[in-house]
Design an enzyme around this catalytic site. Structure first.
Site, mmCIF file in Angstrom:
data_model
loop_
_atom_site.group_PDB
_atom_site.id
_atom_site.type_symbol
_atom_site.label_atom_id
_atom_site.label_comp_id
_atom_site.label_asym_id
_atom_site.label_seq_id
_atom_site.Cartn_x
_atom_site.Cartn_y
_atom_site.Cartn_z
ATOM 1 N N GLU A 1 -36.690 1.286 78.544
ATOM 2 C CA GLU A 1 -36.861 1.592 79.956
ATOM 3 C C GLU A 1 -35.807 2.647 80.278
ATOM 4 O O GLU A 1 -34.626 2.430 80.029
ATOM 5 C CB GLU A 1 -36.650 0.332 80.811
ATOM 6 C CG GLU A 1 -36.964 0.629 82.254
ATOM 7 C CD GLU A 1 -36.798 -0.564 83.193
ATOM 8 O OE1 GLU A 1 -36.576 -1.685 82.726
ATOM 9 O OE2 GLU A 1 -36.873 -0.315 84.407
ATOM 10 N N ARG B 139 -31.270 -10.709 69.387
ATOM 11 C CA ARG B 139 -30.533 -9.569 69.934
ATOM 12 C C ARG B 139 -29.223 -9.383 69.201
ATOM 13 O O ARG B 139 -28.668 -10.322 68.652
ATOM 14 C CB ARG B 139 -30.176 -9.817 71.395
ATOM 15 C CG ARG B 139 -31.318 -9.850 72.334
ATOM 16 C CD ARG B 139 -30.813 -10.168 73.731
ATOM 17 N NE ARG B 139 -30.403 -8.975 74.451
ATOM 18 C CZ ARG B 139 -31.237 -8.236 75.172
ATOM 19 N NH1 ARG B 139 -32.499 -8.543 75.261
ATOM 20 N NH2 ARG B 139 -30.800 -7.166 75.800
ATOM 21 N N LYS C 272 -27.326 -4.080 80.552
ATOM 22 C CA LYS C 272 -27.370 -2.764 81.211
ATOM 23 C C LYS C 272 -26.787 -2.844 82.614
ATOM 24 O O LYS C 272 -26.157 -1.916 83.078
ATOM 25 C CB LYS C 272 -28.810 -2.282 81.289
ATOM 26 C CG LYS C 272 -29.169 -1.315 80.184
ATOM 27 C CD LYS C 272 -30.496 -0.652 80.509
ATOM 28 C CE LYS C 272 -31.319 -0.460 79.263
ATOM 29 N NZ LYS C 272 -32.739 -0.283 79.553
HETATM 30 P P1 ATP Z 1 -33.106 -4.256 80.667
HETATM 31 O O1 ATP Z 1 -32.196 -5.321 81.164
HETATM 32 O O2 ATP Z 1 -33.025 -3.004 81.439
HETATM 33 O O3 ATP Z 1 -34.508 -4.714 80.349
HETATM 34 P P2 ATP Z 1 -32.874 -3.949 77.838
HETATM 35 O O4 ATP Z 1 -31.573 -3.958 77.127
HETATM 36 O O5 ATP Z 1 -33.891 -4.978 77.540
HETATM 37 O O6 ATP Z 1 -32.428 -3.903 79.316
HETATM 38 P P3 ATP Z 1 -34.877 -1.951 77.299
HETATM 39 O O7 ATP Z 1 -34.811 -0.497 77.562
HETATM 40 O O8 ATP Z 1 -35.936 -2.734 77.955
HETATM 41 O O9 ATP Z 1 -33.468 -2.512 77.684
HETATM 42 O O10 ATP Z 1 -34.883 -2.206 75.745
HETATM 43 C C1 ATP Z 1 -35.697 -1.511 74.832
HETATM 44 C C2 ATP Z 1 -35.852 -2.324 73.578
HETATM 45 O O11 ATP Z 1 -34.582 -2.591 72.998
HETATM 46 C C3 ATP Z 1 -36.516 -3.655 73.844
HETATM 47 O O12 ATP Z 1 -37.521 -3.847 72.872
HETATM 48 C C4 ATP Z 1 -35.415 -4.649 73.690
HETATM 49 O O13 ATP Z 1 -35.898 -5.868 73.188
HETATM 50 C C5 ATP Z 1 -34.467 -3.960 72.696
HETATM 51 N N1 ATP Z 1 -33.084 -4.418 72.905
HETATM 52 C C6 ATP Z 1 -32.378 -4.362 74.049
HETATM 53 N N2 ATP Z 1 -31.169 -4.916 73.885
HETATM 54 C C7 ATP Z 1 -31.090 -5.339 72.597
HETATM 55 C C8 ATP Z 1 -30.086 -5.994 71.814
HETATM 56 N N3 ATP Z 1 -28.916 -6.323 72.322
HETATM 57 N N4 ATP Z 1 -30.363 -6.249 70.522
HETATM 58 C C9 ATP Z 1 -31.532 -5.903 69.992
HETATM 59 N N5 ATP Z 1 -32.527 -5.294 70.666
HETATM 60 C C10 ATP Z 1 -32.312 -5.007 71.960
#
Ligand code: ATP
Ligand code: MG
Length: 573
Positions: free
Chosen positions: A42, A276, A286
């Site tokens: 996002e 994660r 974020k």
């Molecule tokens: P938000 O709170 O804005 O949703 P987010 O960290 O989930 O934050 P996204 O941009 O939606 O951000 O994440 C893109 C991809 O990265 C998603 O598939 C998410 O599952 C993965 N992702 C985000 N944070 C992690 C993490 N700490 N470890 C592994 N994968 C992650």
């Protein structure tokens, strides 16, 4: 072995459960053997090292099974998204070394999603609810108690259609209406209790401007986008496990709507979840990273203390070391906290092979070689990287007046002090063996100058250089060096897992996470160094030129020390 390390090893053993599932699907000839993944950020912030874990998986699976991986911006919430984030995300993924096949945007599907929502309404699968979000939340029930139906749940299709169109007008008031899928208010899975699928947002979208006034929710956009694109494996993190039944259900509806319901298992994306990445002494949310930037606890998203990829790049971490670290922790079904020391070890490991060795004195004190001729200079050969002969050598100028590190000298030293102390010999790196003859102090007793005599036959490579001298010190010539600012970084937070702490995370910040040394001296060779070139300041650590640096004001960031001194500190505490 501490718990964090043992977790890491445990993770290593179960490395490829995702690949195993992919192989099962291949064996069953699902999707005609096609493999297509996507990385779906996002654009509401910068990528962090957690995202890198997802990127390595998404691109890695596609690469391994000769499929493709697309990049898709999940841009369904204009109030938080912008093109600056889009551009930085593209840049960070390229820097990590991955190539996407296509770039897609969920916003490209707004029309299709709107049509699909209309289809849902016409079939009686969706309705417009005019209650507040609080009322809706109150009626949700709990996992053990069923929810209550909204008073608007059974309104006629025509009324729903009319209101849904109203939701998409500039006059619509945010929060006044939502579109909900009509599923089951008693389902044990809370996500099935008539989830909201569209909401009104009047902030212009960074790509579609003011064309739309209501936008699909994540659950009504993500799986649908996967389906439109032909994604075969939609790999994401564990928090989406409870969303999976809804993901599958909405794909069923899509297949019903486009007439492919009879081929249920073909062209159907499969969601697979892994754990994660969480790192000690930092936060990955974020929302919290936004706060750190907006409230100026750090100097921007690319502050070298941030867990962002741009921060790590600026700090001097190589993309290879980040990928090696991610490989080493692996993918599992259990959430864990990964020790940042493992990441730092991966960085050291990689930089050791590629960093150019140079001399820099961070806390300088003058050393005068009293028997070296005034005005004489010599060019000493300095090996760029003992791990890589091809890296060659460069010259460093030696002269009578040098700078050495203040803590490399002790007037009265304990037995095991193998650095400079009166009457003892030490070697000056790439130059001569010298014997300290004394020092000068100011009225406060601070040492202002150290004196030594050199042995002219002890230059590196001469027979006299072979005698046993325990210590080797780095130095720069006082008249042949550059002044530099050096920024040293420590942990951003004082405690191992700030996310698990009840206190406000701002209170947990380490007030000493940045130390600036204004008057360091570095050898002249560094005048020609390029930003991004990996350096080792001999005996001190790995460093990199900061982008704030100018020709007249050099600034270096400390990437990581040569050894894990932090683990020692912690053991002492
Ligand atoms: P938000 O709170 O804005 O949703 P987010 O960290 O989930 O934050 P996204 O941009 O939606 O951000 O994440 C893109 C991809 O990265 C998603 O598939 C998410 O599952 C993965 N992702 C985000 N944070 C992690 C993490 N700490 N470890 C592994 N994968 C992650
Ligand atoms: Mg997300």
């Amino acid at each position: 072995m501490n718990t964090i390390e043992s977790k890491a090893n445990e993770e290593k053993r179960s490395l490829s459960f995702v690949e195993q599932l992919v192989e099962e699907d291949l064996a069953e000839k699902k999707n005609s053997g096609r493999i297509q993944t996507r990385f779906p950020p996002e654009p509401n912030g910068y990528l962090h090292i957690g995202h890198a874990k997802a990127i390595c998986m998404d691109f890695g699976v596609a690469e391994h099974y000769k499929g493709i991986c697309n990049l898709r911006f999940d841009d369904t919430n204009p109030s938080k998204e912008n093109t600056e984030y889009v551009e930085n995300i593209l840049n960070d993924i390229s820097w990590l070394g991955f190539k996407w096949e296509n770039i897609y945007y969920a916003s490209d599907y707004f029309e299709k999603l709107w049509e699909f929502a209309l289809w849902m309404i016409q079939r009686g699968y969706a309705y417009v609810d005019e209650q507040t979000s609080e009322e809706i939340a109150r009626q949700k029930g709990t996992p053990t108690e069923p929810g209550q139906a909204s008073p608007y749940r059974d309104r006629p299709v025509e009324e729903n259609l009319e209101l849904f169109h109203k939701m998409n007008t500039p006059e619509a008031i945010e929060g006044s209406m939502v579109l909900r899928a009509k599923l089951n208010m008693a389902d044990p899975n809370m996500h099935f209790r008539d989830p909201v699928i569209y909401r009104i947002i009047q902030t212009p979208h960074h790509r579609t401007g003011t064309k739309w006034h209501c936008y699909p929710m994540y659950d009504f956009a993500h799986g649908q986008s996967d389906y439109f694109e032909g994604v075969t494996h939609s790999i994401c993190t564990l928090e989406f496990v409870p969303h999976r039944p809804l993901y599958d259900k909405l794909i069923d509806f899509l297949k019903e709507s486009d007439g492919t319901a009879d081929v249920l298992n073909d062209n159907r994306p499969r969601q697979i979840e892994f754990n994660r990445l969480n790192l000690t002494y930092t936060v990955m949310s974020k929302r919290k990273l936004h706060t750190l930037v907006e409230e100026h606890f750090v100097n921007g998203w690319d502050d070298p203390r941030m867990p962002t990829l741009s921060g790590m790049r600026r700090r001097g971490y190589s993309p290879e070391s980040i990928r090696n670290f991610i490989d080493s922790i692996g993918y599992t079904k259990f959430d864990a906290l990964n020790d940042v020391a493992l990441l730092e070890a991966a960085v050291r490991d990689d930089l050791n092979k590629r960093a150019t060795r140079v001399s820099a004195v961070l806390d300088p004190v003058k050393l005068v070689i009293t028997n070296y001729p005034d005005g004489q200079t010599e060019e000493m050969e300095s090996i760029n990287n003992p791990e890589n002969e091809a890296a060659g050598t460069h010259n460093i100028t030696f002269s009578k007046n040098l700078w050495i590190e203040r803590d490399d000298f002790m007037e009265e030293a304990p037995k095991k002090f193998f650095r400079m102390t009166p009457d003892k010999e030490v070697r000056l790196k790439n130059a001569y063996i010298v014997r300290c003859t004394g020092c000068t102090k100011d009225t406060n007793g601070n040492i202002t100058e150290i004196q030594a005599e050199y042995d002219p036959d002890s230059k590196s490579g001469m027979p006299g250089a072979n005698r046993k001298v325990k210590g080797t010190l780095h130095w720069v010539s006082a008249d042949h060096c550059l002044t530099a600012e050096v920024r040293e970084y420590d942990r951003l937070f004082n405690i191992e897992n700030p996310s698990a702490d009840e206190r406000d995370f701002r209170e947990l910040l380490n007030p000493e996470s940045l130390k600036v040394r204004a008057n360091c001296f570095v050898e002249n060779h560094l005048a020609s160094i390029k930003p991004g070139e990996y350096l080792q300041f001999q005996r001190t650590g790995y460093f990199v030129l900061d982008p704030d640096s100018t020709e007249t004001h050099l600034i270096f960031n400390k990437t990581v020390g040569l050894k894990d001194t932090w683990a020692k500190e912690k053991a002492k505490a």
